[in-house]
Motif scaffolding. Structure first.
Motif, PDB file in Angstrom:
ATOM      1  N   LEU A 287       7.436   2.696   5.595  1.00 34.89           N
ATOM      2  CA  LEU A 287       7.791   4.115   5.457  1.00 34.89           C
ATOM      3  C   LEU A 287       8.832   4.303   4.358  1.00 34.89           C
ATOM      4  CD1 LEU A 287       7.524   7.034   6.337  1.00 34.89           C
ATOM      5  CD2 LEU A 287       9.167   6.576   8.168  1.00 34.89           C
ATOM      6  N   HIS A 288       9.810   3.405   4.283  1.00 33.76           N
ATOM      7  CA  HIS A 288      10.790   3.473   3.189  1.00 33.76           C
ATOM      8  C   HIS A 288      10.079   3.389   1.839  1.00 33.76           C
ATOM      9  CE1 HIS A 288      13.698   1.861   6.312  1.00 33.76           C
ATOM     10  NE2 HIS A 288      14.300   2.955   5.877  1.00 33.76           N
ATOM     11  N   ALA A 289       9.126   2.474   1.737  1.00 36.78           N
ATOM     12  CA  ALA A 289       8.388   2.307   0.482  1.00 36.78           C
ATOM     13  C   ALA A 289       7.609   3.578   0.141  1.00 36.78           C
ATOM     14  CB  ALA A 289       7.438   1.109   0.576  1.00 36.78           C
ATOM     15  N   ALA A 290       7.039   4.212   1.161  1.00 37.20           N
ATOM     16  CA  ALA A 290       6.270   5.442   0.935  1.00 37.20           C
ATOM     17  C   ALA A 290       7.176   6.584   0.492  1.00 37.20           C
ATOM     18  CB  ALA A 290       5.514   5.828   2.208  1.00 37.20           C
ATOM     19  N   VAL A 291       8.334   6.704   1.094  1.00 41.69           N
ATOM     20  CA  VAL A 291       9.277   7.785   0.771  1.00 41.69           C
ATOM     21  C   VAL A 291       9.783   7.650  -0.663  1.00 41.69           C
ATOM     22  CG1 VAL A 291      11.581   8.697   1.315  1.00 41.69           C
ATOM     23  CG2 VAL A 291       9.976   8.195   3.155  1.00 41.69           C
ATOM     24  N   MET A 292       9.967   6.420  -1.117  1.00 36.71           N
ATOM     25  CA  MET A 292      10.510   6.201  -2.464  1.00 36.71           C
ATOM     26  C   MET A 292       9.515   6.536  -3.566  1.00 36.71           C
ATOM     27  SD  MET A 292      13.074   2.963  -2.121  1.00 36.71           S
ATOM     28  CE  MET A 292      12.034   1.775  -1.307  1.00 36.71           C
ATOM     29  N   ARG A 293       8.251   6.721  -3.234  1.00 39.65           N
ATOM     30  CA  ARG A 293       7.239   7.034  -4.245  1.00 39.65           C
ATOM     31  C   ARG A 293       6.981   8.536  -4.257  1.00 39.65           C
ATOM     32  NH1 ARG A 293       2.945   4.793  -7.217  1.00 39.65           N
ATOM     33  NH2 ARG A 293       1.187   6.218  -7.367  1.00 39.65           N
ATOM     34  N   LYS A 294       7.244   9.158  -5.373  1.00 45.29           N
ATOM     35  CA  LYS A 294       7.035  10.594  -5.518  1.00 45.29           C
ATOM     36  C   LYS A 294       5.562  10.944  -5.332  1.00 45.29           C
ATOM     37  CE  LYS A 294       7.814  14.401  -8.624  1.00 45.29           C
ATOM     38  NZ  LYS A 294       8.336  14.889  -9.867  1.00 45.29           N
ATOM     39  N   GLY A 295       5.280  12.026  -4.623  1.00 41.43           N
ATOM     40  CA  GLY A 295       3.916  12.476  -4.420  1.00 41.43           C
ATOM     41  C   GLY A 295       3.189  11.741  -3.306  1.00 41.43           C
ATOM     42  N   ASN A 296       3.929  11.057  -2.470  1.00 42.38           N
ATOM     43  CA  ASN A 296       3.341  10.243  -1.412  1.00 42.38           C
ATOM     44  C   ASN A 296       3.444  10.939  -0.049  1.00 42.38           C
ATOM     45  OD1 ASN A 296       1.992   7.887  -0.934  1.00 42.38           O
ATOM     46  ND2 ASN A 296       3.763   6.553  -1.141  1.00 42.38           N
ATOM     47  N   ILE A 297       3.473  12.253  -0.036  1.00 42.21           N
ATOM     48  CA  ILE A 297       3.738  13.004   1.183  1.00 42.21           C
ATOM     49  C   ILE A 297       2.705  12.737   2.282  1.00 42.21           C
ATOM     50  CG2 ILE A 297       2.537  15.127   0.476  1.00 42.21           C
ATOM     51  CD1 ILE A 297       5.848  14.959   2.406  1.00 42.21           C
ATOM     52  N   ARG A 298       1.442  12.617   1.932  1.00 42.46           N
ATOM     53  CA  ARG A 298       0.401  12.368   2.938  1.00 42.46           C
ATOM     54  C   ARG A 298       0.640  11.041   3.669  1.00 42.46           C
ATOM     55  NH1 ARG A 298      -5.945  11.542   1.579  1.00 42.46           N
ATOM     56  NH2 ARG A 298      -6.675  11.324   3.694  1.00 42.46           N
ATOM     57  N   LEU A 299       1.002  10.023   2.921  1.00 47.69           N
ATOM     58  CA  LEU A 299       1.283   8.719   3.509  1.00 47.69           C
ATOM     59  C   LEU A 299       2.557   8.764   4.349  1.00 47.69           C
ATOM     60  CD1 LEU A 299       0.274   5.817   3.645  1.00 47.69           C
ATOM     61  CD2 LEU A 299       1.594   5.324   1.602  1.00 47.69           C
ATOM     62  N   VAL A 300       3.581   9.469   3.865  1.00 47.74           N
ATOM     63  CA  VAL A 300       4.831   9.599   4.610  1.00 47.74           C
ATOM     64  C   VAL A 300       4.584  10.320   5.929  1.00 47.74           C
ATOM     65  CG1 VAL A 300       7.125  10.674   4.619  1.00 47.74           C
ATOM     66  CG2 VAL A 300       6.305   9.501   2.564  1.00 47.74           C
TER      67      VAL A 300
ATOM     68  N   ALA B 224       0.834  -1.209   0.000  1.00 46.81           N
ATOM     69  CA  ALA B 224       0.000   0.000   0.000  1.00 46.81           C
ATOM     70  C   ALA B 224       0.864   1.253   0.000  1.00 46.81           C
ATOM     71  CB  ALA B 224      -0.935  -0.008   1.213  1.00 46.81           C
ATOM     72  N   SER B 225       1.928   1.233   0.776  1.00 46.84           N
ATOM     73  CA  SER B 225       2.825   2.391   0.851  1.00 46.84           C
ATOM     74  C   SER B 225       3.529   2.633  -0.473  1.00 46.84           C
ATOM     75  CB  SER B 225       3.867   2.183   1.960  1.00 46.84           C
ATOM     76  OG  SER B 225       3.235   2.069   3.210  1.00 46.84           O
ATOM     77  N   ALA B 226       4.007   1.571  -1.093  1.00 44.38           N
ATOM     78  CA  ALA B 226       4.692   1.703  -2.381  1.00 44.38           C
ATOM     79  C   ALA B 226       3.748   2.190  -3.472  1.00 44.38           C
ATOM     80  CB  ALA B 226       5.315   0.363  -2.783  1.00 44.38           C
ATOM     81  N   ASN B 227       2.472   1.811  -3.366  1.00 48.09           N
ATOM     82  CA  ASN B 227       1.481   2.207  -4.373  1.00 48.09           C
ATOM     83  C   ASN B 227       0.854   3.568  -4.099  1.00 48.09           C
ATOM     84  OD1 ASN B 227       1.913  -0.203  -5.643  1.00 48.09           O
ATOM     85  ND2 ASN B 227       0.040  -1.165  -4.929  1.00 48.09           N
ATOM     86  N   GLY B 228       1.116   4.122  -2.931  1.00 49.79           N
ATOM     87  CA  GLY B 228       0.498   5.402  -2.572  1.00 49.79           C
ATOM     88  C   GLY B 228      -0.966   5.264  -2.206  1.00 49.79           C
TER      89      GLY B 228
END
Length: 178
Positions: A153-166, A123-127
């Protein structure tokens, strides 16, 4: 482990037919166990169907899941080509209602695939913020590490535009200070 009698074979055939409605599948899922139909095949086809269907009657889908669990199907068994569980496949195809139904039927929010990835990693990697919230609410481990040592969290950070999840994951992972 196998599933159902002749109804099981009908259920498997009906799952393979995209024109079969969920009400019919629900009735087939109420059958008894049979050695001729594998749990993995049934669960895999059901998840494929759930991920491909735009309109999924959740009451029928939930009843099918409950019938499968009652008959002994393990929702946490690996069914995907990468060792994914049904929940991980639902998260991968971004189906929040399907993921929620699986959790309600007993799918584990902390189960991991062969690479150690959990549904929350996916889910984090997919945003998928909505799914990540559902998973965290169900008890997903936000600090779980995959085989490479990466957390969701690492997966979320690596996805651009995922600031809300991060931001959400960072707040949840932050230590409580007095």
């Amino acid at each position: 482990m196998a599933l159902f009698t002749s109804a099981g074979k009908k259920f498997l055939a009906a799952l393979s037919d995209p024109s079969t409605d969920l009400k019919k599948l629900r009735s087939f899922s109420e059958g008894s166990r049979d050695k001729g139909v594998s749990d993995r095949s049934v669960l895999s086809l059901l998840m494929q169907r759930a991920c491909e269907t735009d309109i999924l009657p959740l009451d029928d889908f939930g009843a099918i899941l409950r019938n499968l669990v009652t008959s002994g199907v393990d929702l946490n068994s690996t069914i995907g080509s990468g060792g994914e569980t049904a929940l991980q496949l639902a998260v991968g195809c971004d189906r929040a209602p399907v993921a929620e139904a699986l959790l309600l039927a007993g799918a584990s929010p902390v189960a991991s695939s062969a690479g150690g990835r959990t549904a929350l990693h996916i889910a984090s990697a997919n945003g998928s913020f909505a799914i990540a919230e559902i998973l965290v609410g169900a008890g997903s481990d936000i600090n779980a590490e995959d085989s490479d040592g990466n957390s969701p969290l690492h997966a979320a950070v690596m996805r651009k535009g995922n600031i809300r999840l991060v931001e959400s994951a960072s707040a949840a992972a932050a230590p409580i200070r007095p």
